[in-house]
Design an enzyme around this catalytic site. Structure first.
Site, PDB file in Angstrom:
ATOM      1  N   LYS A   1     -14.502  -7.382  -9.047  1.00 22.18           N
ATOM      2  CA  LYS A   1     -13.667  -8.257  -9.872  1.00 22.18           C
ATOM      3  C   LYS A   1     -13.085  -9.401  -9.027  1.00 22.18           C
ATOM      4  O   LYS A   1     -13.061 -10.558  -9.453  1.00 22.18           O
ATOM      5  CB  LYS A   1     -12.539  -7.436 -10.499  1.00 22.18           C
ATOM      6  CG  LYS A   1     -11.822  -8.165 -11.609  1.00 22.18           C
ATOM      7  CD  LYS A   1     -11.002  -7.210 -12.441  1.00 22.18           C
ATOM      8  CE  LYS A   1     -10.301  -7.958 -13.552  1.00 22.18           C
ATOM      9  NZ  LYS A   1      -9.735  -7.085 -14.556  1.00 22.18           N
ATOM     10  N   ASP A   2     -12.633  -9.078  -7.802  1.00 21.12           N
ATOM     11  CA  ASP A   2     -12.115 -10.133  -6.920  1.00 21.12           C
ATOM     12  C   ASP A   2     -13.247 -11.077  -6.498  1.00 21.12           C
ATOM     13  O   ASP A   2     -13.031 -12.275  -6.317  1.00 21.12           O
ATOM     14  CB  ASP A   2     -11.460  -9.526  -5.670  1.00 21.12           C
ATOM     15  CG  ASP A   2     -10.083  -8.942  -5.977  1.00 21.12           C
ATOM     16  OD1 ASP A   2      -9.466  -9.375  -6.967  1.00 21.12           O
ATOM     17  OD2 ASP A   2      -9.632  -8.049  -5.240  1.00 21.12           O
TER      18      ASP A   2
ATOM     19  N   HIS B   1       0.807  -1.216   0.000  1.00 20.48           N
ATOM     20  CA  HIS B   1       0.000   0.000   0.000  1.00 20.48           C
ATOM     21  C   HIS B   1       0.845   1.273   0.000  1.00 20.48           C
ATOM     22  O   HIS B   1       0.312   2.354  -0.204  1.00 20.48           O
ATOM     23  CB  HIS B   1      -0.970  -0.002   1.200  1.00 20.48           C
ATOM     24  CG  HIS B   1      -2.223  -0.761   0.905  1.00 20.48           C
ATOM     25  ND1 HIS B   1      -2.202  -2.019   0.371  1.00 20.48           N
ATOM     26  CD2 HIS B   1      -3.537  -0.442   1.031  1.00 20.48           C
ATOM     27  CE1 HIS B   1      -3.439  -2.439   0.196  1.00 20.48           C
ATOM     28  NE2 HIS B   1      -4.271  -1.504   0.583  1.00 20.48           N
TER      29      HIS B   1
ATOM     30  N   GLU C   1       4.109 -34.203  -1.848  1.00 19.10           N
ATOM     31  CA  GLU C   1       2.924 -33.660  -2.512  1.00 19.10           C
ATOM     32  C   GLU C   1       3.333 -32.913  -3.782  1.00 19.10           C
ATOM     33  O   GLU C   1       4.470 -32.446  -3.889  1.00 19.10           O
ATOM     34  CB  GLU C   1       2.212 -32.694  -1.555  1.00 19.10           C
ATOM     35  CG  GLU C   1       1.549 -33.389  -0.383  1.00 19.10           C
ATOM     36  CD  GLU C   1       0.221 -34.017  -0.754  1.00 19.10           C
ATOM     37  OE1 GLU C   1       0.252 -35.147  -1.311  1.00 19.10           O
ATOM     38  OE2 GLU C   1      -0.827 -33.404  -0.508  1.00 19.10           O
TER      39      GLU C   1
ATOM     40  N   SER D   1      -0.505  -0.816  -6.046  1.00 18.21           N
ATOM     41  CA  SER D   1      -0.302  -1.952  -6.943  1.00 18.21           C
ATOM     42  C   SER D   1       0.388  -1.520  -8.226  1.00 18.21           C
ATOM     43  O   SER D   1       0.186  -0.398  -8.694  1.00 18.21           O
ATOM     44  CB  SER D   1      -1.647  -2.566  -7.319  1.00 18.21           C
ATOM     45  OG  SER D   1      -2.102  -3.376  -6.283  1.00 18.21           O
TER      46      SER D   1
HETATM   47  C1  HEM Z   1      -0.482 -16.358   1.502  1.00 20.83           C
HETATM   48  C2  HEM Z   1       0.165 -15.893   0.496  1.00 20.83           C
HETATM   49  C3  HEM Z   1      -0.031 -14.515  -0.113  1.00 20.83           C
HETATM   50  C4  HEM Z   1      -1.061 -13.632   0.019  1.00 20.83           C
HETATM   51  C5  HEM Z   1      -2.350 -13.789   0.813  1.00 20.83           C
HETATM   52  C6  HEM Z   1      -0.739 -12.475  -0.788  1.00 20.83           C
HETATM   53  C7  HEM Z   1      -1.544 -11.361  -0.919  1.00 20.83           C
HETATM   54  C8  HEM Z   1      -1.323 -10.348  -1.834  1.00 20.83           C
HETATM   55  C9  HEM Z   1      -2.287  -9.359  -2.202  1.00 20.83           C
HETATM   56  C10 HEM Z   1      -3.720  -9.264  -1.649  1.00 20.83           C
HETATM   57  C11 HEM Z   1      -1.728  -8.561  -3.132  1.00 20.83           C
HETATM   58  C12 HEM Z   1      -2.409  -7.404  -3.889  1.00 20.83           C
HETATM   59  C13 HEM Z   1      -3.242  -8.001  -5.028  1.00 20.83           C
HETATM   60  C14 HEM Z   1      -2.416  -8.648  -6.098  1.00 20.83           C
HETATM   61  O1  HEM Z   1      -1.497  -8.009  -6.634  1.00 20.83           O
HETATM   62  O2  HEM Z   1      -2.680  -9.835  -6.408  1.00 20.83           O
HETATM   63  C15 HEM Z   1      -0.364  -9.013  -3.337  1.00 20.83           C
HETATM   64  C16 HEM Z   1       0.555  -8.434  -4.180  1.00 20.83           C
HETATM   65  C17 HEM Z   1       1.840  -8.892  -4.374  1.00 20.83           C
HETATM   66  N1  HEM Z   1       2.366 -10.079  -3.898  1.00 20.83           N
HETATM   67 FE1  HEM Z   1       1.462 -11.358  -2.640  1.00 20.83          FE
HETATM   68  N2  HEM Z   1       0.488 -12.665  -1.362  1.00 20.83           N
HETATM   69  C18 HEM Z   1       0.948 -13.908  -0.986  1.00 20.83           C
HETATM   70  C19 HEM Z   1       2.139 -14.507  -1.369  1.00 20.83           C
HETATM   71  C20 HEM Z   1       3.090 -13.908  -2.183  1.00 20.83           C
HETATM   72  C21 HEM Z   1       4.308 -14.540  -2.605  1.00 20.83           C
HETATM   73  C22 HEM Z   1       4.715 -15.957  -2.224  1.00 20.83           C
HETATM   74  C23 HEM Z   1       4.978 -13.619  -3.375  1.00 20.83           C
HETATM   75  C24 HEM Z   1       6.320 -13.751  -4.036  1.00 20.83           C
HETATM   76  C25 HEM Z   1       7.240 -14.575  -3.751  1.00 20.83           C
HETATM   77  C26 HEM Z   1       4.181 -12.434  -3.439  1.00 20.83           C
HETATM   78  C27 HEM Z   1       4.512 -11.265  -4.124  1.00 20.83           C
HETATM   79  C28 HEM Z   1       3.658 -10.190  -4.354  1.00 20.83           C
HETATM   80  C29 HEM Z   1       3.999  -9.014  -5.127  1.00 20.83           C
HETATM   81  C30 HEM Z   1       5.346  -8.701  -5.778  1.00 20.83           C
HETATM   82  C31 HEM Z   1       2.852  -8.197  -5.150  1.00 20.83           C
HETATM   83  C32 HEM Z   1       2.703  -6.836  -5.832  1.00 20.83           C
HETATM   84  C33 HEM Z   1       2.076  -7.099  -7.172  1.00 20.83           C
HETATM   85  C34 HEM Z   1       1.873  -5.888  -8.026  1.00 20.83           C
HETATM   86  O3  HEM Z   1       1.285  -4.910  -7.569  1.00 20.83           O
HETATM   87  O4  HEM Z   1       2.284  -5.954  -9.188  1.00 20.83           O
HETATM   88  N3  HEM Z   1       3.027 -12.639  -2.727  1.00 20.83           N
HETATM   89  N4  HEM Z   1      -0.165 -10.123  -2.531  1.00 20.83           N
END
Ligand code: HEM
Length: 427
Positions: free
Chosen positions: A247-248, A219, A291, A223
């Protein structure tokens, strides 16, 4: 939030005004996922997977807590307690199958979320911290899933624990004591089962905490989006609510349909039948496999079949497997291209897809027995995996000539709409 045009929260009802003055929770929600959070207007469906990962974690925690009310973490009765859940507990079969398949769904959406990040360069500045926290979440998820799989105390539970903890003994001098310390004994038994259960219950809450940091870090810059161009003005954004809540919500509906279809119609599709056989330390299964979500890493672990530089093959395997994940921590600095999105990076796009195929082949090798041609294939693909991140990416990020880019998100959106409206009408 750094956007100057973001709307301020103004409570209307007296109760909300009172709550906002005492504990500004509604304000927090409004600014985090409400109309007070401006989001790029051009996000595609690949931006759904973060929210879906959050939903998957919630499902795992809820089903897990209820399962724990009936499960007994004792090596003598664990297997039977799971069978008791399946047969005697009201809707117990549903809870167990939902938890089992929920883990798979969780990994599917997180893998898509990670590969989305790789394709669109989401790991680059200013979102490095979001990425780093994501890798921490991924490691915690792997630890949680590994320990969860041990709990039913079937053949694969036992032998999986035996093989994976066995790799610690590859560390010279201290390896064996570490393994005994981790297991609480010389082989997986009651002590190991108890500590795995305790940690399996704890870690999802740690993951939830790191997710809060992940979203907090997101935030600050906001994004990214499919063009990779940063937001310039109000025109480039729409409020999170109602646009992306809708959308989500749609994405969540599709996710739940697939999840429910898997849970009700093919609950054992992704599992291993040997785990319906009680653990037997005297009978080694012909073929020990983890798994599906661990297969690519398992292939890397087994890729070293020869001692090298005075280091044992087994130890090389362990180093390579941890390095395969650890190098993701350095990704924001390995890729120095100023362009984020692979839509404008023709070379990176090609190598991205080669990496995807490489990971699939690694997965196939991890699932297959440790014999030819899978051994040589996993060696080649493991070498390529490292080469991708450590050699190819740094080189192409220097030599690549990106395609012309739009000046702003709005320009990209309007150009797309103009293309669509000038397309010839079909009868
Ligand atoms: C329980 C696991 C995770 C949850 C609940 C989560 C949740 C989120 C959410 C809600 C967002 C904003 C919406 C979106 O861009 O899809 C986000 C963005 C992001 N997440 Fe995750 N995430 C998780 C795991 C990960 C992992 C494993 C990675 C990378 C190794 C990661 C990297 C990123 C990045 C780089 C963004 C920014 C994306 C952008 O704005 O282009 N996330 N995450």
């Amino acid at each position: 939030m750094s956007f100057p045009w973001a709307k301020n929260y103004e409570p209307q009802q007296p109760l909300m005004k009172w709550l906002d003055a005492k504990l500004p929770l509604p304000r927090l929600v409004y600014n985090a996922i409400g109309a007070g959070y401006p989001v790029p207007r051009n996000l595609n469906y690949f931006w759904n997977f973060g929210v879906l990962a959050g939903a998957a974690l919630a499902i795992q925690i809820i089903t897990g807590i209820v399962l724990a009310m009936h499960y007994a973490a004792n090596a003598g009765v664990a297997f039977n307690s799971v069978e008791h859940i399946m047969r005697d507990v009201n809707a117990g079969w549903f809870l167990r199958y939902a938890h089992m398949n929920g883990a798979s769904m969780f990994f599917i959406v997180v893998y898509l979320h990670i590969f989305r990040g790789l394709y669109y360069g989401s790991y680059k500045a200013p979102r490095e911290m979001v990425w780093l926290l994501g890798v921490v979440i991924f490691l915690l998820m792997m630890a949680t899933a590994f320990m969860g799989y041990v709990l039913p105390w079937g053949q694969m539970s036992f032998w999986g624990a035996q093989v994976i903890t066995g790799f610690f003994s590859a560390i010279p001098a201290v390896g064996d004591p570490i393994r005994v310390w981790l297991l609480g004994g010389f082989a997986p038994d009651n002590a190991a089962l108890n500590r795995f259960f305790s940690l399996h219950y704890l870690l999802p809450f740690v993951i939830a905490g790191v997710i809060i940091l992940h979203i907090w870090a997101l935030h600050i810059p906001g994004s990214s989006n499919p063009t990779g161009i940063e937001v310039k003005d109000e025109q480039d954004t729409v409020p999170f609510h109602p646009y992306y809540t809708a959308k989500d919500g749609f994405g969540l509906g599709v996710f739940l349909m697939i999840f429910v279809a898997l849970t009700f119609f093919s609950p054992n599709l992704l599992g291993h039948p040997d785990n319906y056989i009680p653990a037997n330390p005297l009978s080694t299964p012909a073929h020990i496999v983890p798994e599906w979500y661990f297969w690519p890493f398992y292939a890397i672990l087994r890729a070293f079949t020869f001692n090298f530089l005075w280091i044992d093959a087994k130890l090389w395997g362990v180093i390579a497997m941890f390095a395969a994940i650890a190098l993701l921590f350095f990704l924001p600095w390995l890729d120095s291209s100023p362009v984020k999105s692979s839509n404008y990076r023709p070379l990176n796009r090609i190598f991205f897809w080669i990496l995807v195929v490489d990971v699939f082949i690694l997965g196939y090798c991890g699932k297959s027995p440790a014999e030819q041609p899978y051994v040589i294939l996993s060696q080649l693909c493991a070498a390529y995996y490292f080469a991708h991140f450590l050699i190819i990416l740094p080189i192409i990020s220097r030599i690549e000539r990106p395609l012309p880019m739009p000046n702003s998100i709005t320009e990209a959106v309007l150009a797309k709409n103009a293309d669509a409206s000038s397309a010839p009408a079909t009868a």
